[in-house]
Design a protein around this motif. Structure first.
Motif, PDB file in Angstrom:
ATOM      1  N   LEU A 299     -11.348   9.318   3.810  1.00  0.00           N
ATOM      2  CA  LEU A 299     -10.048   8.752   4.166  1.00  0.00           C
ATOM      3  C   LEU A 299      -9.817   7.398   3.496  1.00  0.00           C
ATOM      4  N   GLY A 300     -10.855   6.564   3.456  1.00  0.00           N
ATOM      5  CA  GLY A 300     -10.693   5.216   2.914  1.00  0.00           C
ATOM      6  C   GLY A 300     -10.302   5.191   1.461  1.00  0.00           C
ATOM      7  N   SER A 301     -10.775   6.168   0.679  1.00  0.00           N
ATOM      8  CA  SER A 301     -10.429   6.261  -0.736  1.00  0.00           C
ATOM      9  C   SER A 301      -9.323   7.281  -0.989  1.00  0.00           C
ATOM     10  N   ARG A 302      -8.705   7.759   0.084  1.00  0.00           N
ATOM     11  CA  ARG A 302      -7.591   8.719   0.050  1.00  0.00           C
ATOM     12  C   ARG A 302      -7.961   9.996  -0.702  1.00  0.00           C
ATOM     13  N   GLY A 303      -9.214  10.400  -0.558  1.00  0.00           N
ATOM     14  CA  GLY A 303      -9.638  11.669  -1.133  1.00  0.00           C
ATOM     15  C   GLY A 303      -9.755  12.771  -0.102  1.00  0.00           C
ATOM     16  N   ALA A 304      -9.629  12.426   1.201  1.00  0.00           N
ATOM     17  CA  ALA A 304      -9.636  13.453   2.236  1.00  0.00           C
ATOM     18  C   ALA A 304      -8.413  14.348   2.048  1.00  0.00           C
ATOM     19  N   ALA A 305      -8.609  15.664   2.119  1.00  0.00           N
ATOM     20  CA  ALA A 305      -7.523  16.612   1.866  1.00  0.00           C
ATOM     21  C   ALA A 305      -6.669  16.777   3.112  1.00  0.00           C
ATOM     22  N   LEU A 306      -5.379  16.464   2.997  1.00  0.00           N
ATOM     23  CA  LEU A 306      -4.447  16.516   4.116  1.00  0.00           C
ATOM     24  C   LEU A 306      -3.432  17.638   3.933  1.00  0.00           C
ATOM     25  N   LEU A 307      -2.954  18.157   5.056  1.00  0.00           N
ATOM     26  CA  LEU A 307      -1.932  19.201   5.040  1.00  0.00           C
ATOM     27  C   LEU A 307      -0.581  18.649   4.591  1.00  0.00           C
ATOM     28  N   GLN A 308      -0.321  17.391   4.924  1.00  0.00           N
ATOM     29  CA  GLN A 308       0.898  16.697   4.523  1.00  0.00           C
ATOM     30  C   GLN A 308       0.505  15.394   3.840  1.00  0.00           C
ATOM     31  N   PRO A 309       1.382  14.784   3.056  1.00  0.00           N
ATOM     32  CA  PRO A 309       1.006  13.579   2.307  1.00  0.00           C
ATOM     33  C   PRO A 309       0.516  12.440   3.192  1.00  0.00           C
ATOM     34  N   TYR A 310      -0.250  11.554   2.574  1.00  0.00           N
ATOM     35  CA  TYR A 310      -0.695  10.343   3.253  1.00  0.00           C
ATOM     36  C   TYR A 310       0.515   9.534   3.699  1.00  0.00           C
ATOM     37  N   ALA A 315       2.985  10.352  -2.209  1.00  0.00           N
ATOM     38  CA  ALA A 315       2.825  11.300  -3.314  1.00  0.00           C
ATOM     39  C   ALA A 315       1.440  11.941  -3.335  1.00  0.00           C
ATOM     40  N   ASN A 316       0.620  11.651  -2.346  1.00  0.00           N
ATOM     41  CA  ASN A 316      -0.798  12.022  -2.394  1.00  0.00           C
ATOM     42  C   ASN A 316      -1.173  12.841  -1.161  1.00  0.00           C
ATOM     43  N   THR A 317      -1.804  13.980  -1.364  1.00  0.00           N
ATOM     44  CA  THR A 317      -2.346  14.763  -0.247  1.00  0.00           C
ATOM     45  C   THR A 317      -3.871  14.840  -0.293  1.00  0.00           C
ATOM     46  N   GLY A 318      -4.503  14.012  -1.119  1.00  0.00           N
ATOM     47  CA  GLY A 318      -5.955  14.004  -1.192  1.00  0.00           C
ATOM     48  C   GLY A 318      -6.493  14.980  -2.215  1.00  0.00           C
ATOM     49  N   LEU A 319      -7.790  15.237  -2.148  1.00  0.00           N
ATOM     50  CA  LEU A 319      -8.483  16.033  -3.156  1.00  0.00           C
ATOM     51  C   LEU A 319      -9.301  17.145  -2.521  1.00  0.00           C
ATOM     52  N   LEU A 320      -9.320  18.284  -3.160  1.00  0.00           N
ATOM     53  CA  LEU A 320     -10.261  19.349  -2.823  1.00  0.00           C
ATOM     54  C   LEU A 320     -11.388  19.311  -3.841  1.00  0.00           C
ATOM     55  N   ARG A 321     -12.601  19.111  -3.347  1.00  0.00           N
ATOM     56  CA  ARG A 321     -13.737  19.041  -4.258  1.00  0.00           C
ATOM     57  C   ARG A 321     -14.238  20.429  -4.653  1.00  0.00           C
ATOM     58  N   ILE A 322     -13.702  21.451  -4.000  1.00  0.00           N
ATOM     59  CA  ILE A 322     -14.067  22.823  -4.314  1.00  0.00           C
ATOM     60  C   ILE A 322     -12.852  23.693  -4.008  1.00  0.00           C
ATOM     61  N   GLU A 323     -12.600  24.687  -4.816  1.00  0.00           N
ATOM     62  CA  GLU A 323     -11.472  25.585  -4.577  1.00  0.00           C
ATOM     63  C   GLU A 323     -11.769  26.483  -3.372  1.00  0.00           C
ATOM     64  N   ALA A 409      -7.162   3.892   9.446  1.00  0.00           N
ATOM     65  CA  ALA A 409      -7.001   5.331   9.678  1.00  0.00           C
ATOM     66  C   ALA A 409      -5.565   5.704  10.042  1.00  0.00           C
ATOM     67  N   GLU A 410      -4.961   4.967  10.968  1.00  0.00           N
ATOM     68  CA  GLU A 410      -3.604   5.312  11.360  1.00  0.00           C
ATOM     69  C   GLU A 410      -2.609   5.012  10.244  1.00  0.00           C
ATOM     70  N   ASP A 411      -2.892   4.015   9.422  1.00  0.00           N
ATOM     71  CA  ASP A 411      -2.057   3.788   8.237  1.00  0.00           C
ATOM     72  C   ASP A 411      -2.082   5.014   7.330  1.00  0.00           C
ATOM     73  N   ARG A 412      -3.270   5.642   7.218  1.00  0.00           N
ATOM     74  CA  ARG A 412      -3.421   6.782   6.327  1.00  0.00           C
ATOM     75  C   ARG A 412      -2.709   8.026   6.856  1.00  0.00           C
ATOM     76  N   VAL A 413      -2.813   8.286   8.181  1.00  0.00           N
ATOM     77  CA  VAL A 413      -2.344   9.580   8.686  1.00  0.00           C
ATOM     78  C   VAL A 413      -1.174   9.484   9.660  1.00  0.00           C
ATOM     79  N   GLY A 414      -0.820   8.288  10.119  1.00  0.00           N
ATOM     80  CA  GLY A 414       0.329   8.150  10.998  1.00  0.00           C
ATOM     81  C   GLY A 414       0.021   8.428  12.456  1.00  0.00           C
ATOM     82  N   PRO A 415       0.977   8.177  13.357  1.00  0.00           N
ATOM     83  CA  PRO A 415       0.730   8.226  14.804  1.00  0.00           C
ATOM     84  C   PRO A 415       0.556   9.628  15.373  1.00  0.00           C
ATOM     85  N   GLU A 416       1.020  10.662  14.700  1.00  0.00           N
ATOM     86  CA  GLU A 416       0.867  12.015  15.240  1.00  0.00           C
ATOM     87  C   GLU A 416      -0.473  12.622  14.837  1.00  0.00           C
TER      88      GLU A 416
END
Length: 545
Positions: A299-310, A315-323, A409-416
């Motif tokens: 999460l801190g480096s915004r590489g965690a893969a999210l269902l919706q953007p950070y 413009a960023n939904t994170g990274l998948l390290r494997i397909e 953390a809440e900055d990254r993913v929001g209150p919901e």
């Protein structure tokens, strides 16, 4: 490569007949998870618990606990032995509070180590620095420009290189982002120096490979440091083939003073997995029955893969390290060889993909009762939480991550989305087993700091008042259980460690604070370890009783 059938030397046992450790305030969980108190523990000559508050006959050596607290040894359910041991010789930036402070530390380290061909280190955190951006090659070049520098972020999911390292790795504006990785670039498209997740390998692959003696020393340094904070067993989240050889050698020689449940890397599993599979080697000092996979970043480096953007990077939904298809294939392969899977997932998309992979694999080959795990389970969509219970998965979580991450953390993913993050209470209330660890060296290895975070949802200074989303807190008994019995259960070792019941190994610690009766002016994280015992033998003495 040898498996687990051969006999090994062991230093388990008291060495001089049975031992009674008496005059203690002892606590242990029972097999049913209830807390039991006791005042003495009788240890048999073979290093196992003979009884609690048991009669001690003639010929028993007595040890006066002087009223100190005695607890089962702590099992860190997720740590990184090799990087933890490596920090003893690398630049440690984990305590730095600003870029300037980090630059000063880098200058001092480089000056003190003029013969190093590479300057390496880890621990920086741009959030704590208040930098508002990732560090750059230029930030490092003003300090060290005559040789390559590579500094890994605190979470291990990003790194920053100086210009010499980028040049050596051939990273230019024309270098494409690798799958599952990101090269941070400036407005003109030039690499700034920071590489995220799979892009890190562009530079880290150029580092000198550690020798087998380097690996051995890292293991010995790590176990010494971990014993000193009360850890008697650990699940290592990334053992390669060389690491396995060293652990087996040390266990076989009776040199290990900490039990290791080793997670093979995918490469090690592919190379030697069929040959090294063992539930117990050297009197339960080494277990190799788990394989580690990664689905996303942090999460801190915004590489965690999210269902919706950070929320703070639309413009960023994170990274998948494997397909996803490759993840599915690997999970099936792991299960078919009778291994437990332990899969890193931080973001809600990452967790959903892992849940999906397990569900599909179970339909294909069954779960085989192997207690499969999701490592971190950090941000989970609320609708997916119930799937942990339905699939009978273990949530391997790190309580201190909540208090480390609450600054962003809440900055990254929001209150919901935060409602499904670090959601220990939701998982526990539905009957999901939580195995707690620290992710050392990402976070503090002190298990009592993890227990403090689990119970209070505050940092060391007691912030925020009342706790951060305190409704997700654990009770003190639940926190102890997550670092002992349930961590052992997650490692398939609950029949031999995790509690101090008769017949289990006498792995325990003596402490200076009672986690269930804390003085008004003390916090659980301040608990000091005075003695550490493994297999009925004292392996560490750290202060007067």
């Amino acid at each position: 490569m040898p498996g687990g059938a051969a006999q090994a030397a062991t230093t388990h046992g008291t060495g001089r007949g049975p031992v009674l450790v008496e005059n203690v305030r002892g606590y242990t969980l029972t097999r049913k998870g209830r807390l039991r108190e006791f005042s003495s523990i009788l240890i048999s000559a073979n290093g196992k618990v003979a009884g609690l508050d048991a009669h001690a006959g003639r010929g028993v050596r007595r040890v006066d606990g002087k009223g100190r607290v005695l607890l089962p040894g702590m099992h860190d359910a997720h740590g990184h032995l090799w990087s933890y041991g490596a920090l003893a010789s690398e630049l440690d930036l984990s305590g730095t509070r600003s870029l300037a402070e980090a630059q000063q530390a880098l200058a001092g380290y480089a000056a003190a180590n003029p013969d190093l061909t590479w300057v390496t280190g880890r621990g920086w955190n741009q959030v704590i620095w208040g930098l508002g951006r990732f560090p750059t090659a230029a930030d490092l070049d003003v300090v060290v420009s005559d040789r390559p520098v590579w500094l890994t972020r605190v979470d291990g999911h990003a790194g920053v290189a100086n210009s010499a390292a980028l040049a050596l790795a051939g990273v230019t504006r024309d270098t494409p982002d690798p799958a599952g990785g990101q090269i941070i670039r400036d407005a003109e498209g030039n690499p700034t120096g920071t590489l995220v997740d799979n892009a890190m390998g562009l530079v880290s692959s150029k580092l000198p490979a550690p020798t087998i003696e380097d690996v051995r020393q890292r293991a010995l340094i790590a176990q010494q440091k971990l014993n000193a904070v009360g850890i008697t067993s650990v699940s290592d989240a990334g053992t390669d083939a060389a690491g396995y050889l060293v652990l087996r050698e040390l266990a076989g020689a009776g040199t290990l003073t900490m039990r290791v449940n080793a997670f093979l890397t995918w490469d090690a599993f592919s190379e030697v997995g069929a040959d090294v599979h063992t539930d117990s080697f050297a009197a339960d000092m080494l277990r190799v029955r788990t394989v580690k996979l990664y689905v996303d970043g942090a999460l801190g480096s915004r590489g965690a893969a999210l269902l919706q953007p950070y929320s703070d990077d639309p413009a960023n939904t994170g990274l998948l390290r494997i397909e996803p298809e490759e993840l599915d294939r690997r999970v099936v392969a792991i299960l078919r060889q009778g291994y437990q899977a332990a899969i890193h997932a931080i973001g809600d998309r990452g967790n959903r993909l892992v849940l999906d992979a397990y569900e599909k694999a179970f339909r294909t080959v069954g779960d085989r009762g192997l207690r499969h795990r999701i490592e971190h389970a950090q941000v989970v969509a609320l609708d997916d939480i119930r799937r942990f219970k339905r699939l009978d998965l273990i949530a391997s979580m790190q309580p201190v991550h909540a208090t480390d991450d609450m600054n962003m953390a809440e900055d990254r993913v929001g209150p919901e989305r935060i409602k499904g993050a670090y959601a220990w209470r939701k998982l526990l209330d539905q009957g999901t087993v939580i195995a707690s660890g620290s992710d050392f060296p990402v976070s503090s290895a002190l298990p009592f700091e993890g227990m403090h975070a689990a119970v209070t949802r505050t940092d060391r200074e007691g912030r925020p008042a009342g706790g951060w989303y305190s409704e997700e807190a654990m009770t003190p008994v639940e926190a102890l259980r997550s670092f002992t019995l349930d961590a052992a259960y997650a490692a398939h070792q609950e029949r031999v460690i995790g509690t101090l019941e008769p017949g289990k190994w006498a792995d325990f610690v003596l402490t200076d604070l009672d986690p269930f009766r804390l003085p008004a002016n003390r916090a659980m994280w301040q608990t000091g370890i005075l003695r550490t015992w493994v297999g009925g033998r004292q392996v560490g003495e750290y202060g007067d009783l």
